[in-house]
Design an enzyme around this catalytic site. Structure first.
Site, PDB file in Angstrom:
ATOM      1  NE  ARG A 176      27.482  41.730  25.815  1.00  0.00           N
ATOM      2  CZ  ARG A 176      27.061  40.473  25.627  1.00  0.00           C
ATOM      3  NH1 ARG A 176      27.777  39.463  26.063  1.00  0.00           N
ATOM      4  NH2 ARG A 176      25.936  40.238  25.000  1.00  0.00           N
ATOM      5  CB  CYS A 216      30.032  39.915  18.083  1.00  0.00           C
ATOM      6  SG  CYS A 216      28.739  38.930  18.855  1.00  0.00           S
TER       7      CYS A 216
HETATM    8  P1  NAD Z   1      25.294  36.368  27.140  1.00  0.00           P
HETATM    9  O1  NAD Z   1      26.372  36.759  28.065  1.00  0.00           O
HETATM   10  O2  NAD Z   1      24.166  37.290  26.830  1.00  0.00           O
HETATM   11  O3  NAD Z   1      24.632  35.003  27.635  1.00  0.00           O
HETATM   12  C1  NAD Z   1      25.350  33.898  28.108  1.00  0.00           C
HETATM   13  C2  NAD Z   1      24.504  33.230  29.199  1.00  0.00           C
HETATM   14  O4  NAD Z   1      25.072  31.961  29.514  1.00  0.00           O
HETATM   15  C3  NAD Z   1      24.444  34.018  30.503  1.00  0.00           C
HETATM   16  O5  NAD Z   1      23.091  34.265  30.841  1.00  0.00           O
HETATM   17  C4  NAD Z   1      25.120  33.089  31.535  1.00  0.00           C
HETATM   18  O6  NAD Z   1      24.544  33.185  32.822  1.00  0.00           O
HETATM   19  C5  NAD Z   1      24.869  31.733  30.903  1.00  0.00           C
HETATM   20  N1  NAD Z   1      25.768  30.657  31.339  1.00  0.00           N
HETATM   21  C6  NAD Z   1      27.112  30.681  31.451  1.00  0.00           C
HETATM   22  N2  NAD Z   1      27.573  29.477  31.829  1.00  0.00           N
HETATM   23  C7  NAD Z   1      26.488  28.664  31.952  1.00  0.00           C
HETATM   24  C8  NAD Z   1      26.314  27.297  32.295  1.00  0.00           C
HETATM   25  N3  NAD Z   1      27.350  26.496  32.584  1.00  0.00           N
HETATM   26  N4  NAD Z   1      25.052  26.799  32.329  1.00  0.00           N
HETATM   27  C9  NAD Z   1      23.989  27.586  32.045  1.00  0.00           C
HETATM   28  N5  NAD Z   1      24.097  28.894  31.706  1.00  0.00           N
HETATM   29  C10 NAD Z   1      25.337  29.418  31.646  1.00  0.00           C
HETATM   30  O7  NAD Z   1      26.045  35.943  25.778  1.00  0.00           O
HETATM   31  P2  NAD Z   1      25.508  36.089  24.273  1.00  0.00           P
HETATM   32  O8  NAD Z   1      25.633  37.496  23.818  1.00  0.00           O
HETATM   33  O9  NAD Z   1      24.215  35.356  24.146  1.00  0.00           O
HETATM   34  O10 NAD Z   1      26.647  35.264  23.506  1.00  0.00           O
HETATM   35  C11 NAD Z   1      26.736  33.849  23.599  1.00  0.00           C
HETATM   36  C12 NAD Z   1      27.684  33.358  22.523  1.00  0.00           C
HETATM   37  O11 NAD Z   1      27.125  33.630  21.237  1.00  0.00           O
HETATM   38  C13 NAD Z   1      29.047  34.058  22.524  1.00  0.00           C
HETATM   39  O12 NAD Z   1      30.032  33.123  22.156  1.00  0.00           O
HETATM   40  C14 NAD Z   1      28.898  35.121  21.468  1.00  0.00           C
HETATM   41  O13 NAD Z   1      30.135  35.475  20.882  1.00  0.00           O
HETATM   42  C15 NAD Z   1      28.017  34.429  20.457  1.00  0.00           C
HETATM   43  N6  NAD Z   1      27.226  35.323  19.623  1.00  0.00           N
HETATM   44  C16 NAD Z   1      26.616  36.422  20.161  1.00  0.00           C
HETATM   45  C17 NAD Z   1      25.844  37.249  19.359  1.00  0.00           C
HETATM   46  C18 NAD Z   1      25.185  38.498  19.932  1.00  0.00           C
HETATM   47  O14 NAD Z   1      24.712  39.310  19.139  1.00  0.00           O
HETATM   48  N7  NAD Z   1      25.130  38.673  21.241  1.00  0.00           N
HETATM   49  C19 NAD Z   1      25.663  36.959  18.004  1.00  0.00           C
HETATM   50  C20 NAD Z   1      26.273  35.813  17.485  1.00  0.00           C
HETATM   51  C21 NAD Z   1      27.048  34.996  18.314  1.00  0.00           C
END
Ligand code: NAD
Length: 434
Positions: A331, A263
């Site tokens: 990451r 993030c």
């Molecule tokens: P991630 O990469 O772990 O997960 C994203 C998932 O979405 C993947 O499994 C991917 O296959 C899936 N995906 C993509 N396109 C898709 C579609 N069209 N249909 C269905 N599935 C689909 O990402 P994350 O770490 O969970 O982050 C997600 C969002 O949340 C980001 O914007 C991130 O900045 C935000 N965020 C993350 C965190 C964290 O700690 N990881 C905390 C707060 C906010």
């Protein structure tokens, strides 16, 4: 409520499982068929403490299901959350919104009843407006509200953060959407978590402003640590001395190798791009990004110095590779740049992490991986603590000294006290304790 979660990653899976635990019916969708297949066998795609039990319980109770089929998952939903990735766009650092827009197109095409689409992904100001435009283009007659609801959970403590948040931010000015979102978060509201309603653009910016502020705080104390080393002060005392001031607060004041993770690096960069586009520069964040970037390799050079300046042909052992403990997320972890700096200087790098090795193998190509802290240290010319997993907090330092080729311990997280380490006869370097 029937909730559909699009994207079953760190945020989607934790949020989906927690919503199910509140009593909602939740379908988590992901494009990655392997991930969904493993979830059907209760194999978690990520390491997050407590997640496997939470998922198993809610699947068994019939409240949580997994699918790759967006169309069927959307048909019955009252609320659809978008929780797909928004990585940095290659080349320019803007948030890559292609996953969000693709997901919204798929969802809008499948909607069959009035629904609220909630953006939980971290997205730049104005993304909600574009999502609304796409929805009107794909499904002109559908009754759809577009809401922003950024997520603040931290990996490693994600379930607790989700269930006991400091606040829930919801960006909408639509009365029906407010009602629906109040219903979704009612169990938390009863627990007195403040539910803050605001305009959609403010909500989108709150997420970036929060992450940028925390990144600034970390970077500030890291620079103070360097100053402490130069003037013979102790950064832990400085942190405590300023953190006890309620206006400052003690969190995010631990000096270390610089922030990483999924993030802060990408969100600070994306905020800079938004600020640039709107001719409203955020120079404090610009400086933070630059200072943090240079810090990671600087930590590599600090290790070289601790080893006497010449490391060619020597083995360096790294403990902890993930960007923080209790996650397998690699990451943008500082460990990647640190290892590369050491390799560039001609060292052989051996590394161990309790949960992150599988992910580390994908991004650290010339590194040898060990199965525990002691086999990692065996014969190395220095042992470096990069990430403060609990199991590194009480190492048998006498044993460590006996198996190292040279008695050098570099502690980039300040988890040991200089006196105890030196008593054992290890040459000890930490951060900001001059
Ligand atoms: P991630 O990469 O772990 O997960 C994203 C998932 O979405 C993947 O499994 C991917 O296959 C899936 N995906 C993509 N396109 C898709 C579609 N069209 N249909 C269905 N599935 C689909 O990402 P994350 O770490 O969970 O982050 C997600 C969002 O949340 C980001 O914007 C991130 O900045 C935000 N965020 C993350 C965190 C964290 O700690 N990881 C905390 C707060 C906010």
């Amino acid at each position: 409520m029937q909730i559909t979660m699009i994207g079953t990653g760190y945020v989607g899976l934790v949020s989906g499982a927690c919503f199910a635990d509140f009593g909602h019916r939740v379908t988590c969708v992901d494009k990655d068929a392997g991930k969904i297949e493993r979830l059907h066998q209760n194999i978690m795609p990520i390491y997050e403490p407590g997640l496997d039990a939470l998922v198993a319980d809610n699947v068994a109770a019939g409240r949580l299901t997994f699918t790759t089929d967006t169309e069927s998952a959307v048909a019955e939903a009252d609320v659809i959350f978008i929780a797909v990735g928004t990585p940095s766009r290659r080349g320019d650092g803007h948030a890559d919104l292609s996953y969000v827009y693709a997901a919204v197109r798929e969802v809008a095409a499948a909607v069959k009843k009035p629904v609220v689409i909630v953006n939980k992904s971290t997205v730049p100001v104005g993304t909600g407006d574009e999502v609304e435009r796409i929805v009107r283009e794909v499904a002109p007659d559908a009754d759809i509200c577009v809401v922003s609801n950024p997520e603040f959970l931290r990996e490693g403590a994600a379930i607790d953060d989700f269930k006991r948040p400091d606040r829930i931010v919801v960006g909408t000015e639509d009365a029906r959407a407010r009602e629906v979102m109040s219903e979704v978060y009612r169990p938390l509201f009863i627990n007195q978590s403040p539910l803050m309603f605001t305009a959609r653009r403010s909500s989108e910016l709150i997420k970036y402003a929060a992450n940028a502020f925390l990144a600034v705080k970390i970077t500030f104390i890291n620079e103070m640590a360097d100053l402490c080393e130069a003037v013979g002060a102790n950064v832990q005392d400085v942190s405590r001395g300023i953190g006890l001031d309620n206006r400052i607060g003690s969190k995010f004041l631990h000096a270390g190798p610089g922030y990483g993770g999924s993030c802060f690096p990408k969100d600070t960069l994306a905020l800079l791009k938004t600020a640039e586009d709107h001719e409203a520069p955020v120079k404090i964040v610009e400086a933070t990004v630059a200072v943090n970037d240079s810090r990671k390799r600087a930590m590599g050079r600090k290790i070289v110095k601790a080893m006497g300046g010449e490391i060619r042909g020597k083995t360096v052992a790294l403990l902890g590779l993930t960007f923080k403990p209790n996650t397998d997320d690699m990451r943008d972890s500082p460990a990647i740049a640190i290892a590369q700096t050491l390799i560039d200087e001609g060292a052989h790098v051996r590394a161990y992490d309790p949960e992150g090795i599988e992910q580390a193998k994908l991004v650290m190509k010339d590194v040898e991986f060990a199965t525990d802290a002691y086999s990692c240290a065996e014969g190395a010319s220095a042992l470096v603590i990069v990430t403060e997993w609990n199991e590194f907090r009480a190492l048998d330092l006498k044993r460590i000294k006996s198996i190292l080729a040279e008695p050098v311990l570099v502690d980039l997280r300040n988890i040991y006290t200089p006196a105890e380490v030196r008593r054992i006869g290890l040459d000890y370097t930490s951060v900001g304790r001059g």
